[in-house]
Design an enzyme around this catalytic site. Structure first.
Site, PDB file in Angstrom:
ATOM      1  N   HIS A 112      49.120  37.378  58.330  1.00  0.00           N
ATOM      2  CA  HIS A 112      48.889  36.241  57.479  1.00  0.00           C
ATOM      3  C   HIS A 112      48.852  36.228  56.331  1.00  0.00           C
ATOM      4  O   HIS A 112      47.877  37.005  54.765  1.00  0.00           O
ATOM      5  CB  HIS A 112      47.712  35.778  57.876  1.00  0.00           C
ATOM      6  CG  HIS A 112      47.907  35.282  59.242  1.00  0.00           C
ATOM      7  ND1 HIS A 112      47.500  35.476  60.589  1.00  0.00           N
ATOM      8  CD2 HIS A 112      47.410  33.770  59.585  1.00  0.00           C
ATOM      9  CE1 HIS A 112      47.058  34.715  61.345  1.00  0.00           C
ATOM     10  NE2 HIS A 112      47.279  33.367  61.356  1.00  0.00           N
ATOM     11  N   GLN A 161      43.965  30.201  30.020  1.00  0.00           N
ATOM     12  CA  GLN A 161      45.186  30.946  30.644  1.00  0.00           C
ATOM     13  C   GLN A 161      45.604  32.083  30.059  1.00  0.00           C
ATOM     14  O   GLN A 161      44.883  33.634  30.335  1.00  0.00           O
ATOM     15  CB  GLN A 161      46.982  30.731  31.032  1.00  0.00           C
ATOM     16  CG  GLN A 161      46.654  29.643  31.738  1.00  0.00           C
ATOM     17  CD  GLN A 161      48.558  29.560  31.813  1.00  0.00           C
ATOM     18  OE1 GLN A 161      48.772  30.099  32.038  1.00  0.00           O
ATOM     19  NE2 GLN A 161      48.587  28.354  31.759  1.00  0.00           N
ATOM     20  N   ASP A 204      47.367  38.917  34.527  1.00  0.00           N
ATOM     21  CA  ASP A 204      48.883  39.129  33.306  1.00  0.00           C
ATOM     22  C   ASP A 204      50.322  39.941  34.087  1.00  0.00           C
ATOM     23  O   ASP A 204      51.129  39.608  34.289  1.00  0.00           O
ATOM     24  CB  ASP A 204      48.522  40.013  31.533  1.00  0.00           C
ATOM     25  CG  ASP A 204      48.237  38.041  30.840  1.00  0.00           C
ATOM     26  OD1 ASP A 204      48.747  37.368  31.327  1.00  0.00           O
ATOM     27  OD2 ASP A 204      47.466  38.938  29.789  1.00  0.00           O
ATOM     28  N   GLU A 234      43.740  35.288  31.877  1.00  0.00           N
ATOM     29  CA  GLU A 234      44.177  36.018  32.800  1.00  0.00           C
ATOM     30  C   GLU A 234      45.236  37.397  32.719  1.00  0.00           C
ATOM     31  O   GLU A 234      45.703  38.294  32.717  1.00  0.00           O
ATOM     32  CB  GLU A 234      45.716  34.946  32.590  1.00  0.00           C
ATOM     33  CG  GLU A 234      46.071  33.759  32.934  1.00  0.00           C
ATOM     34  CD  GLU A 234      47.905  33.236  33.224  1.00  0.00           C
ATOM     35  OE1 GLU A 234      48.184  33.513  32.163  1.00  0.00           O
ATOM     36  OE2 GLU A 234      47.809  32.104  33.889  1.00  0.00           O
ATOM     37  N   PHE A 280      51.836  32.292  36.693  1.00  0.00           N
ATOM     38  CA  PHE A 280      50.404  31.659  37.300  1.00  0.00           C
ATOM     39  C   PHE A 280      49.601  30.619  36.123  1.00  0.00           C
ATOM     40  O   PHE A 280      49.391  30.601  35.119  1.00  0.00           O
ATOM     41  CB  PHE A 280      49.675  33.074  37.475  1.00  0.00           C
ATOM     42  CG  PHE A 280      50.609  33.576  38.562  1.00  0.00           C
ATOM     43  CD1 PHE A 280      50.761  32.976  40.043  1.00  0.00           C
ATOM     44  CD2 PHE A 280      50.689  34.637  38.171  1.00  0.00           C
ATOM     45  CE1 PHE A 280      51.512  33.677  40.879  1.00  0.00           C
ATOM     46  CE2 PHE A 280      51.704  35.417  39.580  1.00  0.00           C
ATOM     47  CZ  PHE A 280      52.079  35.033  40.620  1.00  0.00           C
ATOM     48  N   ASN A 331      46.499  45.178  55.962  1.00  0.00           N
ATOM     49  CA  ASN A 331      45.999  44.096  56.563  1.00  0.00           C
ATOM     50  C   ASN A 331      44.756  43.937  57.017  1.00  0.00           C
ATOM     51  O   ASN A 331      43.890  42.992  56.594  1.00  0.00           O
ATOM     52  CB  ASN A 331      46.977  43.474  57.970  1.00  0.00           C
ATOM     53  CG  ASN A 331      46.634  42.169  58.946  1.00  0.00           C
ATOM     54  OD1 ASN A 331      46.253  41.457  57.742  1.00  0.00           O
ATOM     55  ND2 ASN A 331      46.823  41.988  59.708  1.00  0.00           N
TER      56      ASN A 331
HETATM   57 MN    MN Z   1      45.674  39.441  57.863  1.00  0.00          MN
HETATM   58 MN    MN Z   2      50.171  31.652  33.097  1.00  0.00          MN
END
Ligand code: MN
Ligand code: MN
Length: 283
Positions: free
Chosen positions: A124, A270, A251, A274, A261, A155
């Site tokens: 997921h 940012q 970054d 970042e 992002f 996971n």
């Molecule tokens: Mn998972």
């Molecule tokens: Mn950014």
């Protein structure tokens, strides 16, 4: 006293309630705050669009999460969502993995069985446990467009421990804006190295995740906002380290993925958040 009570009830009914009903915390189906989709509050880092010509960066907006789908790789590029305490309920997962029939009909619809026996988990991106408000909400996290072939020890150990830690932050009066995704190709699962599994589903080389931690109901990101970001190899031996040992700056994830992002956050902020590598508490 009676008179004061009735004035109070008028205030609650006509002044406060309309705001409450418009508030994001009540709207599980649409998850918006003044028209803004909170699942994408941090921006659209790859400029994904709903145009089917854009098949490797195809935007899918669901009530429960938003994603960019890659029809060549048959996995999402990234998945973005918001979590607050109202998302965390009692619903128990029923593991009903299923194809996502909202993909364009001519595209391949990944089936749960495509992952069977490959040595990789159906991992997921937006976790089931972040969407336990009710059955419909939870079941949406089991769509195959929310899955990547994830090394079981990534996971089930490293990634899971970070997911669990995130929910402790929600329980201690924060809300989280999360985006996670993949980079590169080729991982190491239970049966060894693989660059893809059945139907050419790409096995990513790395999984990354960015978590922006905001005190409940504040909806503000400043240069002191805590941001946790990790970059984890998609390999069985990644669990030799804890999740917090994989912390990097945003970054460095932008450099690898070429995404921007937090694009909805002012550039000056940012720049600061970042570049920082989180060193806050980890449990
Ligand atoms: Mn998972
Ligand atoms: Mn950014």
């Amino acid at each position: 006293m009676k008179r004061r009570l009735s004035i109070l009830s008028i205030v609650v009914t006509f002044v406060l309630l309309p705001f409450w009903n418009n508030g994001y915390s009540q709207t599980h189906s649409s998850r918006t705050s003044s028209g803004v989709n909170l699942n994408m509050w941090l921006g659209n880092p790859s400029n994904a669009t709903t145009d089917t010509i854009n098949q490797d960066n195809y935007l899918m907006v669901k009530p429960q999460y938003t994603l960019s789908y890659n029809n060549t790789k048959h996995i999402p590029n990234w998945v973005s969502w918001h979590v607050d305490s109202t998302d965390l309920g009692d619903f128990k997962r029923n593991d009903r993995f299923q194809s996502d029939n909202t993909l364009p009909v001519s595209w391949y619809h990944v089936k749960p069985s495509d992952y069977a026996g490959t040595g990789f988990d159906k991992g997921h991106q937006c976790p089931s446990a972040d969407r336990t408000y009710d059955s419909a909400t939870n079941e949406a996290t089991f769509l195959m467009t929310n899955m990547i072939p994830q090394a079981p020890k990534n996971n089930e150990i490293v990634w899971k421990n970070l997911e669990d830690y995130c929910r402790t932050l929600v329980q201690s009066h924060n809300e989280l804006y999360i985006i996670c995704g993949v980079s590169g190709q080729g991982g190491i699962g239970k049966k060894g190295a693989a660059s893809s599994i059945k139907k050419g589903i790409v096995v990513p080389a790395q999984t990354w995740k960015i978590i922006v931690v905001v005190p409940s109901k504040l909806h503000v990101v400043t240069d002191s906002t805590r941001v946790i970001s990790v970059l984890i190899p998609n390999t069985q031996d990644c669990s030799k380290q804890r999740w917090d040992q994989y912390r990097v700056s945003i970054d460095s994830i932008e450099k690898i993925t070429k995404y921007d992002f937090l694009s909805s956050v002012p550039v000056a902020i940012q720049k600061v958040i970042e570049a920082r590598v989180d060193n806050g508490p980890v449990n």
